[in-house]
Scaffold this motif. Structure first.
Motif, mmCIF file in Angstrom:
data_model
loop_
_atom_site.group_PDB
_atom_site.id
_atom_site.type_symbol
_atom_site.label_atom_id
_atom_site.label_comp_id
_atom_site.label_asym_id
_atom_site.label_seq_id
_atom_site.Cartn_x
_atom_site.Cartn_y
_atom_site.Cartn_z
ATOM 1 N N ILE A 104 0.839 -1.205 0.000
ATOM 2 C CA ILE A 104 0.000 0.000 0.000
ATOM 3 C C ILE A 104 0.870 1.251 0.000
ATOM 4 N N PHE A 105 1.851 1.290 0.904
ATOM 5 C CA PHE A 105 2.696 2.477 0.983
ATOM 6 C C PHE A 105 3.583 2.618 -0.252
ATOM 7 N N SER A 106 3.964 1.494 -0.832
ATOM 8 C CA SER A 106 4.738 1.553 -2.071
ATOM 9 C C SER A 106 3.917 2.201 -3.177
ATOM 10 N N GLU A 107 2.624 1.846 -3.265
ATOM 11 C CA GLU A 107 1.757 2.455 -4.273
ATOM 12 C C GLU A 107 1.576 3.946 -4.010
ATOM 13 N N ILE A 108 1.421 4.306 -2.746
ATOM 14 C CA ILE A 108 1.272 5.727 -2.408
ATOM 15 C C ILE A 108 2.524 6.503 -2.794
ATOM 16 N N GLU A 109 3.689 5.945 -2.453
ATOM 17 C CA GLU A 109 4.932 6.630 -2.754
ATOM 18 C C GLU A 109 5.178 6.701 -4.255
ATOM 19 N N THR A 110 4.747 5.654 -4.995
ATOM 20 C CA THR A 110 4.863 5.699 -6.448
ATOM 21 C C THR A 110 4.005 6.818 -7.014
ATOM 22 N N ALA A 111 2.788 6.943 -6.500
ATOM 23 C CA ALA A 111 1.897 8.021 -6.945
ATOM 24 C C ALA A 111 2.495 9.385 -6.624
ATOM 25 N N GLU A 112 3.065 9.523 -5.419
ATOM 26 C CA GLU A 112 3.686 10.790 -5.042
ATOM 27 C C GLU A 112 4.877 11.104 -5.933
ATOM 28 N N MET A 113 5.640 10.050 -6.271
ATOM 29 C CA MET A 113 6.788 10.248 -7.143
ATOM 30 C C MET A 113 6.342 10.733 -8.516
ATOM 31 N N GLU A 114 5.278 10.126 -9.058
ATOM 32 C CA GLU A 114 4.787 10.533 -10.369
ATOM 33 C C GLU A 114 4.301 11.970 -10.346
ATOM 34 N N LEU A 115 3.620 12.363 -9.262
ATOM 35 C CA LEU A 115 3.171 13.747 -9.138
ATOM 36 C C LEU A 115 4.347 14.701 -8.993
ATOM 37 N N ALA A 116 5.351 14.271 -8.231
ATOM 38 C CA ALA A 116 6.531 15.119 -8.047
ATOM 39 C C ALA A 116 7.233 15.370 -9.374
#
Length: 294
Positions: free
Chosen positions: A75-87
Motif C-alpha cells: 500500500i505504501f509503495s503504491e502511495i509513494e509511487t503516486a507521489e513520485m509521479e506527481l513530483a
C-alpha cells in the motif's frame, strides 16, 4: 476510523514492526511510544486480530501481523509511487534527505557539493560516522557503506567499486627508495589507519601475509593520512577514489601494485518498505555517476 486515521495507524504499525519497538517508531513519527501503542491497538481492534506480541523489551509480529505487514508495504509503495509521479510533474525533486555516510565520506564532499548545486531544492542532512547505524530505527532515508548487506529490511544499489592502494610522494620515494617487495616496507615510514569503531589497524592488502609494518603515524580518519603522504612523510594505504586527483597530477605515486590485491564495494541502502522518492533516486544516480565514473 476515517481513511486518514487508517493510514496513520498503518504507518505506526509498519514502523513498529520494522523497528521492533514502539519507542523507535514514535521517535520516527515524532510522537510518544504510548501513542504508537494505542494506534496499533485500535487497528487490531478494528481488524479483530492481534498483529504484534508485546513484551517489556520489544515487539514481534504474529503470523497474521506478518501477512498484514506485507500488504501494508505494498500500500505504501503504491502511495509513494503516486507521489513520485506527481513530483515528476511538478518539476525538480525537493525535500529533506537524511543520509548516513562513513567517516571516509568526507572525501565525497566535492561530489556532494556538486549535487547540492544541481538540486538546490533538496536539503541534505548528512551524518558522518563509522558506527553501524540502524537505518529504519534512526530514521535515515539512505545509508552509504562499504561491504555486504546483512539486513533483509533494506534495499541496496552498488554505487561503485574501490581499491586500496599503497602510495607515497615522489620526493619521499627519491629520498628513501622505492620498495620493490613487501619485505622492504620494514625500512619505510608507514602511515597507518586505525578504525574508529574497533581501534584496530586497517590491514594493508598485501598478497603475502605476515608482513610486519612499522608505524610512523596513525590516524582514525583518512584525510590526515592523505596530507602526510602528500608532504612526503611516508607510505599510506588509501582508497583509490580518495586519491584519484593526486595520482593523476603526480602528487602521489602507487607502489607495490603487483604485490597488492583488494576490491571493495560501496553501496547505498534504503528501507525496503519505501519506493525510492525522486529526491533519493536522483541522489543515487548522481553519486553512482560522479563518484565512480566508468
Amino acid at each position: 476510523m476515517r481513511p486518514t486515521d487508517s493510514l496513520g495507524a498503518l504507518d505506526a504499525f509498519v514502523r513498529a514492526a520494522d523497528s521492533r519497538s514502539f519507542t523507535a517508531a514514535g521517535r520516527q513519527l515524532g510522537v510518544s511510544s504510548s501513542a504508537i501503542g494505542k494506534a496499533v491497538a485500535r487497528l487490531e481492534e478494528r481488524l479483530g486480530v492481534r498483529l504484534l506480541h508485546r513484551s517489556t523489551r520489544s515487539v514481534t509480529l504474529t503470523p497474521e501481523g506478518t501477512l498484514f505487514l506485507e500488504r501494508c508495504r505494498r500500500i505504501f509503495s503504491e502511495i509513494e509511487t503516486a507521489e513520485m509521479e506527481l513530483a515528476l510533474t511538478r518539476g525538480a525533486p525537493r525535500g529533506r534527505l537524511r543520509v548516513s555516510l562513513p567517516l571516509a565520506g568526507m572525501l565525497m564532499m566535492p561530489t556532494l557539493g556538486a549535487f547540492m548545486r544541481e538540486y538546490p531544492e533538496i536539503e541534505l542532512d548528512l551524518d558522518f560516522t563509522d558506527r553501524l547505524v540502524d537505518v529504519i530505527e534512526e530514521g535515515f532515508d539512505a545509508v552509504i557503506r562499504a561491504g555486504e548487506v546483512g539486513d533483509s529490511r533494506l534495499m541496496s544499489r552498488i554505487l561503485g567499486v574501490f581499491r586500496l592502494q599503497l602510495v607515497a610522494a615522489p620526493a619521499y620515494l627519491a629520498r628513501r627508495g622505492v620498495p620493490r617487495v613487501p619485505e622492504d616496507l620494514a625500512g619505510h615510514a608507514c602511515l597507518q589507519h586505525r578504525f574508529a569503531t574497533s581501534g584496530r589497524f586497517e590491514p594493508w592488502p598485501l598478497r603475502r601475509a605476515g608482513i610486519a609494518l612499522p608505524s610512523s603515524a596513525v590516524a582514525n580518519t583518512i584525510e590526515p593520512l592523505i596530507a602526510m603522504a602528500e608532504q612526503g612523510l611516508g607510505i599510506a594505504c588509501l582508497p583509490d577514489f580518495a586519491i584519484r586527483r593526486q595520482i593523476g597530477d603526480g602528487t602521489l605515486a602507487v607502489v607495490l601494485a603487483d604485490h597488492t590485491a583488494h576490491e571493495g564495494v560501496f553501496r547505498l541502502l534504503w528501507p525496503s518498505s519505501r519506493y525510492p522518492a525522486p529526491k533519493l533516486r536522483v541522489f543515487i544516480d548522481f553519486l553512482a555517476k560522479r563518484l565512480f565514473p566508468a
